[in-house]
Design a protein around this motif. Structure first.
Motif, PDB file in Angstrom:
ATOM      1  N   GLU A   1      -0.645  -6.047   7.208  1.00 27.76           N
ATOM      2  CA  GLU A   1      -1.420  -5.565   6.066  1.00 27.76           C
ATOM      3  C   GLU A   1      -1.401  -4.037   5.973  1.00 27.76           C
ATOM      4  OE1 GLU A   1      -4.465  -6.549   9.387  1.00 27.76           O
ATOM      5  OE2 GLU A   1      -2.548  -7.320   8.609  1.00 27.76           O
ATOM      6  N   ALA A   2      -1.024  -3.367   7.081  1.00 32.82           N
ATOM      7  CA  ALA A   2      -0.926  -1.903   7.081  1.00 32.82           C
ATOM      8  C   ALA A   2       0.514  -1.416   6.964  1.00 32.82           C
ATOM      9  CB  ALA A   2      -1.562  -1.339   8.351  1.00 32.82           C
ATOM     10  N   SER A   3       1.444  -2.313   6.664  1.00 34.66           N
ATOM     11  CA  SER A   3       2.853  -1.931   6.578  1.00 34.66           C
ATOM     12  C   SER A   3       3.097  -0.968   5.427  1.00 34.66           C
ATOM     13  CB  SER A   3       3.715  -3.183   6.376  1.00 34.66           C
ATOM     14  OG  SER A   3       5.049  -2.832   6.044  1.00 34.66           O
TER      15      SER A   3
ATOM     16  N   GLY B   1       2.317  -3.710   2.709  1.00 28.66           N
ATOM     17  CA  GLY B   1       0.929  -3.898   3.112  1.00 28.66           C
ATOM     18  C   GLY B   1      -0.047  -3.907   1.945  1.00 28.66           C
ATOM     19  N   THR B   2      -1.224  -4.483   2.214  1.00 33.87           N
ATOM     20  CA  THR B   2      -2.286  -4.564   1.202  1.00 33.87           C
ATOM     21  C   THR B   2      -3.429  -3.603   1.484  1.00 33.87           C
ATOM     22  OG1 THR B   2      -3.276  -6.381   2.464  1.00 33.87           O
ATOM     23  CG2 THR B   2      -1.766  -6.986   0.682  1.00 33.87           C
ATOM     24  N   ASP B   3      -3.381  -2.901   2.606  1.00 29.10           N
ATOM     25  CA  ASP B   3      -4.438  -1.960   2.971  1.00 29.10           C
ATOM     26  C   ASP B   3      -4.438  -0.789   1.985  1.00 29.10           C
ATOM     27  OD1 ASP B   3      -5.854   0.251   4.221  1.00 29.10           O
ATOM     28  OD2 ASP B   3      -5.733  -0.866   6.109  1.00 29.10           O
ATOM     29  N   ALA B   4      -5.558  -0.595   1.291  1.00 32.54           N
ATOM     30  CA  ALA B   4      -5.638   0.470   0.292  1.00 32.54           C
ATOM     31  C   ALA B   4      -5.514   1.852   0.926  1.00 32.54           C
ATOM     32  CB  ALA B   4      -6.949   0.355  -0.477  1.00 32.54           C
ATOM     33  N   GLY B   5      -5.925   1.979   2.189  1.00 30.66           N
ATOM     34  CA  GLY B   5      -5.810   3.268   2.860  1.00 30.66           C
ATOM     35  C   GLY B   5      -4.377   3.680   3.100  1.00 30.66           C
ATOM     36  N   VAL B   6      -3.508   2.696   3.346  1.00 32.46           N
ATOM     37  CA  VAL B   6      -2.079   2.971   3.520  1.00 32.46           C
ATOM     38  C   VAL B   6      -1.404   3.157   2.166  1.00 32.46           C
ATOM     39  CG1 VAL B   6       0.114   2.012   4.336  1.00 32.46           C
ATOM     40  CG2 VAL B   6      -1.944   1.785   5.740  1.00 32.46           C
ATOM     41  N   ASN B   7      -1.812   2.327   1.199  1.00 33.90           N
ATOM     42  CA  ASN B   7      -1.234   2.367  -0.155  1.00 33.90           C
ATOM     43  C   ASN B   7       0.287   2.205  -0.078  1.00 33.90           C
ATOM     44  OD1 ASN B   7      -1.222   2.474  -2.928  1.00 33.90           O
ATOM     45  ND2 ASN B   7      -1.406   4.702  -3.060  1.00 33.90           N
ATOM     46  N   SER B   8       0.698   1.021   0.335  1.00 30.83           N
ATOM     47  CA  SER B   8       2.110   0.733   0.593  1.00 30.83           C
ATOM     48  C   SER B   8       2.972   0.910  -0.648  1.00 30.83           C
ATOM     49  CB  SER B   8       2.253  -0.703   1.104  1.00 30.83           C
ATOM     50  OG  SER B   8       1.992  -1.626   0.059  1.00 30.83           O
ATOM     51  N   LEU B   9       4.268   0.905  -0.423  1.00 31.42           N
ATOM     52  CA  LEU B   9       5.219   0.989  -1.533  1.00 31.42           C
ATOM     53  C   LEU B   9       4.993  -0.145  -2.526  1.00 31.42           C
ATOM     54  CD1 LEU B   9       7.787   2.114  -2.901  1.00 31.42           C
ATOM     55  CD2 LEU B   9       9.119   0.679  -1.339  1.00 31.42           C
TER      56      LEU B   9
ATOM     57  N   LEU C   1       2.291  -1.892  -3.016  1.00 28.48           N
ATOM     58  CA  LEU C   1       0.998  -1.720  -3.678  1.00 28.48           C
ATOM     59  C   LEU C   1       1.105  -0.687  -4.792  1.00 28.48           C
ATOM     60  CD1 LEU C   1      -1.904  -2.784  -3.482  1.00 28.48           C
ATOM     61  CD2 LEU C   1      -2.417  -0.904  -1.912  1.00 28.48           C
ATOM     62  N   ARG C   2       1.846   0.356  -4.566  1.00 29.38           N
ATOM     63  CA  ARG C   2       2.026   1.381  -5.599  1.00 29.38           C
ATOM     64  C   ARG C   2       2.848   0.862  -6.773  1.00 29.38           C
ATOM     65  NH1 ARG C   2       2.099   7.075  -2.632  1.00 29.38           N
ATOM     66  NH2 ARG C   2       1.284   6.480  -0.601  1.00 29.38           N
ATOM     67  N   LEU C   3       3.875   0.054  -6.479  1.00 24.28           N
ATOM     68  CA  LEU C   3       4.760  -0.446  -7.539  1.00 24.28           C
ATOM     69  C   LEU C   3       4.161  -1.619  -8.311  1.00 24.28           C
ATOM     70  CD1 LEU C   3       8.207  -0.392  -5.670  1.00 24.28           C
ATOM     71  CD2 LEU C   3       7.445   1.197  -7.456  1.00 24.28           C
ATOM     72  N   LEU C   4       3.479  -2.514  -7.612  1.00 25.38           N
ATOM     73  CA  LEU C   4       3.043  -3.777  -8.214  1.00 25.38           C
ATOM     74  C   LEU C   4       1.565  -3.807  -8.577  1.00 25.38           C
ATOM     75  CD1 LEU C   4       4.877  -6.200  -5.730  1.00 25.38           C
ATOM     76  CD2 LEU C   4       5.774  -5.149  -7.816  1.00 25.38           C
ATOM     77  N   GLY C   5       0.769  -2.999  -7.900  1.00 32.49           N
ATOM     78  CA  GLY C   5      -0.671  -3.048  -8.112  1.00 32.49           C
ATOM     79  C   GLY C   5      -1.323  -4.109  -7.242  1.00 32.49           C
ATOM     80  N   PRO C   6      -2.637  -4.006  -7.022  1.00 29.71           N
ATOM     81  CA  PRO C   6      -3.331  -4.941  -6.126  1.00 29.71           C
ATOM     82  C   PRO C   6      -3.328  -6.382  -6.618  1.00 29.71           C
ATOM     83  CG  PRO C   6      -4.890  -3.511  -7.279  1.00 29.71           C
ATOM     84  CD  PRO C   6      -3.537  -2.967  -7.553  1.00 29.71           C
ATOM     85  N   GLU C   7      -3.186  -6.590  -7.928  1.00 34.68           N
ATOM     86  CA  GLU C   7      -3.222  -7.956  -8.459  1.00 34.68           C
ATOM     87  C   GLU C   7      -1.957  -8.733  -8.122  1.00 34.68           C
ATOM     88  OE1 GLU C   7      -3.402  -5.247 -10.369  1.00 34.68           O
ATOM     89  OE2 GLU C   7      -5.583  -5.077 -10.708  1.00 34.68           O
ATOM     90  N   ARG C   8      -0.833  -8.049  -7.985  1.00 30.81           N
ATOM     91  CA  ARG C   8       0.440  -8.758  -7.814  1.00 30.81           C
ATOM     92  C   ARG C   8       1.059  -8.601  -6.432  1.00 30.81           C
ATOM     93  NH1 ARG C   8       4.731  -7.342 -12.064  1.00 30.81           N
ATOM     94  NH2 ARG C   8       4.143  -5.196 -11.568  1.00 30.81           N
ATOM     95  N   VAL C   9       0.538  -7.680  -5.613  1.00 32.19           N
ATOM     96  CA  VAL C   9       1.222  -7.365  -4.364  1.00 32.19           C
ATOM     97  C   VAL C   9       1.321  -8.572  -3.433  1.00 32.19           C
ATOM     98  CG1 VAL C   9      -0.866  -6.536  -3.207  1.00 32.19           C
ATOM     99  CG2 VAL C   9       1.363  -5.680  -2.478  1.00 32.19           C
ATOM    100  N   ALA C  10       0.288  -9.398  -3.382  1.00 32.08           N
ATOM    101  CA  ALA C  10       0.326 -10.539  -2.462  1.00 32.08           C
ATOM    102  C   ALA C  10       1.345 -11.585  -2.882  1.00 32.08           C
ATOM    103  CB  ALA C  10      -1.066 -11.164  -2.355  1.00 32.08           C
ATOM    104  N   GLY C  11       1.484 -11.821  -4.175  1.00 33.06           N
ATOM    105  CA  GLY C  11       2.383 -12.878  -4.644  1.00 33.06           C
ATOM    106  C   GLY C  11       3.795 -12.420  -4.936  1.00 33.06           C
ATOM    107  N   ARG C  12       4.015 -11.096  -4.997  1.00 36.05           N
ATOM    108  CA  ARG C  12       5.338 -10.600  -5.387  1.00 36.05           C
ATOM    109  C   ARG C  12       5.973  -9.719  -4.310  1.00 36.05           C
ATOM    110  NH1 ARG C  12       8.142 -13.044  -8.569  1.00 36.05           N
ATOM    111  NH2 ARG C  12       9.157 -11.180  -9.398  1.00 36.05           N
TER     112      ARG C  12
ATOM    113  N   ALA D   1       1.157   5.389   5.977  1.00 32.58           N
ATOM    114  CA  ALA D   1       0.897   5.930   4.641  1.00 32.58           C
ATOM    115  C   ALA D   1       1.922   6.996   4.264  1.00 32.58           C
ATOM    116  CB  ALA D   1      -0.515   6.501   4.576  1.00 32.58           C
ATOM    117  N   ARG D   2       2.327   7.812   5.247  1.00 31.74           N
ATOM    118  CA  ARG D   2       3.349   8.831   4.955  1.00 31.74           C
ATOM    119  C   ARG D   2       4.696   8.194   4.671  1.00 31.74           C
ATOM    120  NH1 ARG D   2       3.438  12.405   2.972  1.00 31.74           N
ATOM    121  NH2 ARG D   2       4.513  14.015   4.141  1.00 31.74           N
ATOM    122  N   LEU D   3       5.041   7.140   5.409  1.00 26.60           N
ATOM    123  CA  LEU D   3       6.295   6.418   5.127  1.00 26.60           C
ATOM    124  C   LEU D   3       6.263   5.827   3.717  1.00 26.60           C
ATOM    125  CD1 LEU D   3       6.896   4.527   8.511  1.00 26.60           C
ATOM    126  CD2 LEU D   3       8.187   6.481   7.615  1.00 26.60           C
ATOM    127  N   ALA D   4       5.121   5.268   3.319  1.00 22.46           N
ATOM    128  CA  ALA D   4       4.987   4.695   1.976  1.00 22.46           C
ATOM    129  C   ALA D   4       5.164   5.771   0.909  1.00 22.46           C
ATOM    130  CB  ALA D   4       3.624   4.019   1.836  1.00 22.46           C
TER     131      ALA D   4
END
Length: 334
Positions: free
Chosen positions: A115-117, A121-129, A131-142, A317-320
């Motif tokens: 979740e911190a990948s 990842g889905t962790d808002a603190g990391v804000n994964s790639l 999560l940034r591209l898909l948004g929180p609504e789609r990140v889990a399913g896409r 987060a820096r990698l993301a």
């Protein structure tokens, strides 16, 4: 007067037209009678037909015909713009790689924390790639994290084949640290094998997902990690358990032989990154990060407090951030 009229009818006078009395206008000039008017118009109609035929002939022949008036210049045909090969807003993401992409030791000791990948990842603190591209609504399913801790480049073809079955629009790759991190420098993966496995990985993906985009991260600079943590008693204690021994063994040993060993490992990482860049450049839907991860100076806060080797949540987060900047850029890095 009667004779004048005959003369005007037969020969006409200057300024008059044939037609007799019935052809006179109020201003004194004579208009042609209907019968004579037909005779006058016939040559005009014939001229129009001839001009039309000439135009048709010139159009068909293309050359050899000239008309008196210049032809209007044709408006320029717009050049069609090619569809760009790189989509900066992919709608699905698959991640392949090793423990870095699994966020090993980012949350707890000796455990994956996907979740911190940085990638999915889905962790808002990391804000994964993802999560940034898909948004929180789609990140889990896409998005799908198919990486495995401990994996080496020889494992990537299988991971890529699995990614292809999802038909993702973007695949992220961060692989190669474990090829250099062996018990001894002599056990590192040969560069030729590394290249063959990476080429096979892209081929596997293309067989099932030919239009998937691939973002390839460079292998981190392991010698910089050694330099960052060698003076910490905590890091030295953890490294003594065997983490990346080819680079991190005997961290305080500054003898010539130890320095040669570390330089040999770093040179191998540089060679791996050259392979990643070269192979990726031959695939028009592949983008290499230009050495961004290799050149990033991870500090103590961005490294795991448990092993001083893997990225912490802050490091993830820096990698993301680095990946998002590269994926959404209009052009690949120079």
């Amino acid at each position: 007067m009667r004779g004048r009229k005959r003369e005007g009818t037969r020969g006409g006078t200057r300024g008059e037209t044939p037609g007799g009395r019935h052809g006179e206008s109020r201003g004194g000039t004579r208009r042609p009678s209907r019968r004579n008017a037909r005779r006058v118009r016939r040559p005009f109609r014939t001229g129009i037909a001839a001009a039309g035929a000439l135009a048709l002939l010139c159009t068909g022949a293309l050359t050899g015909c000239e008309t008196g008036a210049p032809e209007p210049s044709a408006s320029p045909t717009p050049t069609p713009q090619p569809t760009p090969d790189w989509d900066r807003t992919p709608s699905s993401v698959a991640a392949v790689g090793d423990s870095i992409t699994r966020a090993f030791d980012a949350c707890t000791l000796l455990a994956d924390c996907p979740e911190a990948s940085w990638a999915t990842g889905t962790d808002a603190g990391v804000n994964s790639l993802a999560l940034r591209l898909l948004g929180p609504e789609r990140v889990a399913g896409r998005s799908w994290n198919l990486a495995r801790s401990g994996a080496r480049m020889a494992d990537l073809p299988e991971q890529m084949a699995a990614a292809g079955t999802r038909k993702p629009e973007l695949v992220t790759v961060l692989m190669g640290a474990n090829d250099a991190c062996r018990t001894t420098a002599a056990q590192m993966t040969p560069v030729a094998e590394f290249r063959a496995d990476f080429e096979a990985s892209l081929a596997n993906l293309r067989s099932s997902a030919p239009k998937a985009q691939v973002y390839v991260s460079s292998v981190p600079d392991l010698k910089r990690l050694w330099a960052r943590g060698k003076d910490s008693p905590t890091s030295r204690r953890v490294w003594s358990l065997g983490i990346c021994a080819s680079m991190l063994a005997d961290p305080l040993d500054l003898t010539a032989s130890a320095e040669r060993r570390r330089t040999t490992v770093r040179d191998r990482v540089v060679a791996y990154n050259e392979v990643l860049a070269e192979v990726c450049a031959r695939d028009r839907r592949c983008r290499y990060d230009g050495g961004a991860v290799f050149g990033f100076p991870f500090d103590g806060r961005q490294l795991s407090p448990w092993d001083w080797f893997h990225p912490s949540k802050a490091g993830q987060a820096r990698l993301a951030e680095l990946a998002h900047r590269q994926v959404t850029a209009a052009e690949p890095p120079a």
